[in-house]
Scaffold this motif. Sequence first.
Motif, PDB file in Angstrom:
ATOM      1  N   LYS A 134     -27.117 -21.563  30.229  1.00 19.33           N
ATOM      2  CA  LYS A 134     -27.890 -20.352  30.500  1.00 19.33           C
ATOM      3  C   LYS A 134     -28.292 -20.319  31.981  1.00 19.33           C
ATOM      4  O   LYS A 134     -28.732 -21.328  32.542  1.00 19.33           O
ATOM      5  CB  LYS A 134     -29.155 -20.297  29.630  1.00 19.33           C
ATOM      6  CG  LYS A 134     -28.875 -20.088  28.138  1.00 19.33           C
ATOM      7  CD  LYS A 134     -28.456 -18.651  27.870  1.00 19.33           C
ATOM      8  CE  LYS A 134     -28.293 -18.386  26.374  1.00 19.33           C
ATOM      9  NZ  LYS A 134     -27.918 -16.979  26.127  1.00 19.33           N
ATOM     10  N   LYS A 135     -28.178 -19.117  32.597  1.00 22.98           N
ATOM     11  CA  LYS A 135     -28.610 -18.950  33.991  1.00 22.98           C
ATOM     12  C   LYS A 135     -30.133 -18.811  34.039  1.00 22.98           C
ATOM     13  O   LYS A 135     -30.744 -18.273  33.124  1.00 22.98           O
ATOM     14  CB  LYS A 135     -27.980 -17.693  34.599  1.00 22.98           C
ATOM     15  CG  LYS A 135     -26.480 -17.697  34.611  1.00 22.98           C
ATOM     16  CD  LYS A 135     -25.973 -16.358  35.176  1.00 22.98           C
ATOM     17  CE  LYS A 135     -24.464 -16.262  35.088  1.00 22.98           C
ATOM     18  NZ  LYS A 135     -23.970 -14.964  35.582  1.00 22.98           N
ATOM     19  N   VAL A 136     -30.712 -19.292  35.149  1.00 20.57           N
ATOM     20  CA  VAL A 136     -32.145 -19.105  35.323  1.00 20.57           C
ATOM     21  C   VAL A 136     -32.418 -17.646  35.691  1.00 20.57           C
ATOM     22  O   VAL A 136     -31.700 -17.043  36.479  1.00 20.57           O
ATOM     23  CB  VAL A 136     -32.713 -20.048  36.407  1.00 20.57           C
ATOM     24  CG1 VAL A 136     -32.558 -21.485  36.006  1.00 20.57           C
ATOM     25  CG2 VAL A 136     -32.079 -19.800  37.753  1.00 20.57           C
ATOM     26  N   LYS A 137     -33.439 -17.073  35.045  1.00 19.41           N
ATOM     27  CA  LYS A 137     -33.816 -15.687  35.310  1.00 19.41           C
ATOM     28  C   LYS A 137     -35.301 -15.513  35.588  1.00 19.41           C
ATOM     29  O   LYS A 137     -35.725 -14.450  36.041  1.00 19.41           O
ATOM     30  CB  LYS A 137     -33.426 -14.797  34.114  1.00 19.41           C
ATOM     31  CG  LYS A 137     -31.930 -14.686  33.889  1.00 19.41           C
ATOM     32  CD  LYS A 137     -31.610 -13.710  32.764  1.00 19.41           C
ATOM     33  CE  LYS A 137     -30.119 -13.550  32.563  1.00 19.41           C
ATOM     34  NZ  LYS A 137     -29.822 -12.586  31.470  1.00 19.41           N
ATOM     35  N   PHE A 138     -36.079 -16.557  35.313  1.00 18.86           N
ATOM     36  CA  PHE A 138     -37.532 -16.445  35.471  1.00 18.86           C
ATOM     37  C   PHE A 138     -38.073 -17.639  36.258  1.00 18.86           C
ATOM     38  O   PHE A 138     -37.435 -18.689  36.352  1.00 18.86           O
ATOM     39  CB  PHE A 138     -38.224 -16.374  34.097  1.00 18.86           C
ATOM     40  CG  PHE A 138     -37.812 -15.183  33.289  1.00 18.86           C
ATOM     41  CD1 PHE A 138     -38.441 -13.954  33.479  1.00 18.86           C
ATOM     42  CD2 PHE A 138     -36.782 -15.275  32.360  1.00 18.86           C
ATOM     43  CE1 PHE A 138     -38.057 -12.855  32.745  1.00 18.86           C
ATOM     44  CE2 PHE A 138     -36.398 -14.171  31.637  1.00 18.86           C
ATOM     45  CZ  PHE A 138     -37.029 -12.954  31.825  1.00 18.86           C
ATOM     46  N   TYR A 139     -39.278 -17.419  36.815  1.00 20.18           N
ATOM     47  CA  TYR A 139     -39.937 -18.456  37.637  1.00 20.18           C
ATOM     48  C   TYR A 139     -41.396 -18.574  37.190  1.00 20.18           C
ATOM     49  O   TYR A 139     -42.089 -17.562  37.060  1.00 20.18           O
ATOM     50  CB  TYR A 139     -39.864 -18.077  39.114  1.00 20.18           C
ATOM     51  CG  TYR A 139     -40.587 -19.015  40.026  1.00 20.18           C
ATOM     52  CD1 TYR A 139     -40.039 -20.251  40.366  1.00 20.18           C
ATOM     53  CD2 TYR A 139     -41.832 -18.671  40.562  1.00 20.18           C
ATOM     54  CE1 TYR A 139     -40.700 -21.112  41.215  1.00 20.18           C
ATOM     55  CE2 TYR A 139     -42.505 -19.537  41.414  1.00 20.18           C
ATOM     56  CZ  TYR A 139     -41.939 -20.759  41.734  1.00 20.18           C
ATOM     57  OH  TYR A 139     -42.588 -21.609  42.567  1.00 20.18           O
ATOM     58  N   CYS A 140     -41.857 -19.817  36.959  1.00 20.01           N
ATOM     59  CA  CYS A 140     -43.239 -20.080  36.546  1.00 20.01           C
ATOM     60  C   CYS A 140     -44.023 -20.581  37.757  1.00 20.01           C
ATOM     61  O   CYS A 140     -43.689 -21.625  38.339  1.00 20.01           O
ATOM     62  CB  CYS A 140     -43.273 -21.126  35.427  1.00 20.01           C
ATOM     63  SG  CYS A 140     -44.969 -21.556  34.933  1.00 20.01           S
ATOM     64  N   LYS A 141     -45.049 -19.838  38.151  1.00 17.33           N
ATOM     65  CA  LYS A 141     -45.871 -20.243  39.300  1.00 17.33           C
ATOM     66  C   LYS A 141     -46.689 -21.491  38.986  1.00 17.33           C
ATOM     67  O   LYS A 141     -46.963 -22.294  39.872  1.00 17.33           O
ATOM     68  CB  LYS A 141     -46.818 -19.112  39.700  1.00 17.33           C
ATOM     69  CG  LYS A 141     -46.169 -18.046  40.553  1.00 17.33           C
ATOM     70  CD  LYS A 141     -47.224 -17.135  41.143  1.00 17.33           C
ATOM     71  CE  LYS A 141     -46.611 -16.178  42.146  1.00 17.33           C
ATOM     72  NZ  LYS A 141     -47.645 -15.323  42.778  1.00 17.33           N
ATOM     73  N   GLN A 149     -44.066 -24.410  38.745  1.00 11.18           N
ATOM     74  CA  GLN A 149     -43.183 -24.476  39.916  1.00 11.18           C
ATOM     75  C   GLN A 149     -41.737 -24.775  39.501  1.00 11.18           C
ATOM     76  O   GLN A 149     -41.082 -25.663  40.042  1.00 11.18           O
ATOM     77  CB  GLN A 149     -43.664 -25.550  40.903  1.00 11.18           C
ATOM     78  CG  GLN A 149     -44.992 -25.253  41.560  1.00 11.18           C
ATOM     79  CD  GLN A 149     -44.842 -24.255  42.694  1.00 11.18           C
ATOM     80  OE1 GLN A 149     -44.170 -24.504  43.664  1.00 11.18           O
ATOM     81  NE2 GLN A 149     -45.459 -23.117  42.523  1.00 11.18           N
ATOM     82  N   GLU A 150     -41.225 -24.008  38.501  1.00 11.88           N
ATOM     83  CA  GLU A 150     -39.844 -24.222  38.093  1.00 11.88           C
ATOM     84  C   GLU A 150     -39.222 -22.919  37.611  1.00 11.88           C
ATOM     85  O   GLU A 150     -39.919 -21.976  37.241  1.00 11.88           O
ATOM     86  CB  GLU A 150     -39.777 -25.285  36.989  1.00 11.88           C
ATOM     87  CG  GLU A 150     -40.463 -24.883  35.682  1.00 11.88           C
ATOM     88  CD  GLU A 150     -40.350 -25.957  34.608  1.00 11.88           C
ATOM     89  OE1 GLU A 150     -39.940 -27.081  34.952  1.00 11.88           O
ATOM     90  OE2 GLU A 150     -40.651 -25.672  33.438  1.00 11.88           O
TER      91      GLU A 150
END
Length: 600
Positions: free
Chosen positions: A99-106, A109-110
Amino acid sequence: MESIFECGVCFKSYNHSEKKPLSLPCGHTFCLECLKQINKHNIIKCPFDKIAHHQIAENLPVNYAVLTALPMSSQTPGTGDGSGQKQQNFTMCDLHKNKKVKFYCKSDQEMFCSKCVLKHTNAKHEVMPCSYKIMDMKRLIKEMLEEVEVVDRNNNVCEELYGKLEQKVKKKFHEEVERLEKSFRRIIEQLEIQQQNLYTMMKEQIDKELKCLTEKKKKVKERDDSIITNRADLSQALGNMEHYSDDMTFNTYYERKKRDLKVLSVLNDFIKPNPYFVYYMFKDSIHVDDYGSIKETLFKFPQMTRNQTNQANIYLFGDDVNSKISLCYDINEDEWTMKKLPETSQQKFYQCSAAIAILPNEILITGGGSPPKKDTRLYLTSRNDIIPKAMMNESRNAHAITLCKGSVFVLGGFSGKQRLNSVERYSIKEDKWSQMAPMKDKRHYLSACAVNDEFIYAFGGFFGSTEQEINDSIEVYEVEKNTWSVLTVRMKNALWACSALAISPNEIILIGGKNTNRNGEVNLFNIQNKSWKQLHNMNQLRVSHKSFYLQGKIYVIGGDYEMSCEVYDLKENKWSFISSYNSLLGNSLYSFSSAMAVQE
């Protein structure tokens, strides 16, 4: 360069636990672990600026700007070799490899895929699409690209200018050599040795300037190539941001480009021509004085205009090393002489004293020495002798002295134990010292002057033991009322060991001084408007120099590490070198006291 991701105390990287970055009220950031260690009785003293904060470490705010910018622990799969990077333009999820990364968690930090979203949202973490993160990285790259464009737009230096300067330098050199030779043919034979010395000095200066111009011409091409390279590199990065979708790759690239741009900025500053040098090279005429403190009378006939109305002399009195020596500068003759106190005399001069002329042939010298003393002495210029007078109430050195309402005032200084804000008044007729109202602030190495025979203005000076503890305040003393007040307007910079001269009932000039570095600035303070105006800088940087005002001109002598002397013409707004004392004494006069005596 210290990393923003490391604590400035332990130099270890920040994290989300014991090494969490916390901000002090003064703006500096350190890790939680170090702040706990330096917390004494609920007081944290900043390791950088030494400001004390009544806080406990656990209650300090987190520096999220640093925390969110920390490099991510996860790495992009397949980045071990260059070929893998070229084939893969996106990042795969660490948990779901297909799966491609589509989201970012502040918070964590990932980056992660759509299947991992629920885990982060249930934990009430702030989640955003990766496109927002990439937009933020693009913004940073655009800012760096704009920085390159600003350097390019401001570029007004070219090889043609340096070519013209090189021709002018050679032409001016030959003109000055011819002028020098003609002048010396009209001077007596005893000056032949000095002719050769001056010629050598000029030749060394010209060779130095030519070498500098040649080096700068080479650097122009190097600067232009650097602009092209950085512009191309940043433009390419801007168009391929998907290569930098993980924080570590982007941060590494960003830090590298910051270093490149810093090198470019330093290179651009290096090749900028000195405006004063360009002015002197293209002006209609140039005198040898512009290259150093040489008597203008040797090269310019008839002799320079002299003021015959007043006989004025500047006196300088020795320090603890040169305790028997005094120097005298004749302003009209532009000549220096040196005297020594008689060997039989028990008197001597002290370092960091303060002196002022009370008559054309009598100069009052106060305090000074290490440790500081209370001594007051009267120096008789005609007899080269010292007469003891009544002692001050307090020991002090590096204080200010001025004359107002027929009395001498001493202000501030250092007692040997503490900085002083005390003020004493000396009655010349009664030979008696009286304690007056103290200043609001302690001031050591301050500057002061009397205005309109009514007020005394005090500027700057140390109030503590470090170079960070310097006053930028201005205080005014009303002599008749014996009261001090602090002006709302401040000095342009906090300074110590500058010079303050009243040139009119409404104007004071502040010259040189030091904050963290010596400076050559000259600023005019308008008393009525409470405003500052910058004048022409001195030719040299000076601190603890000696300055005097006489009939529209300001004379400046020596200063720390500097043995040259110069004069400032207020009408022309121009500084020129005058004769130096360096052939008599190899000393910057940093700790000498001084006074000017004028015979009407």
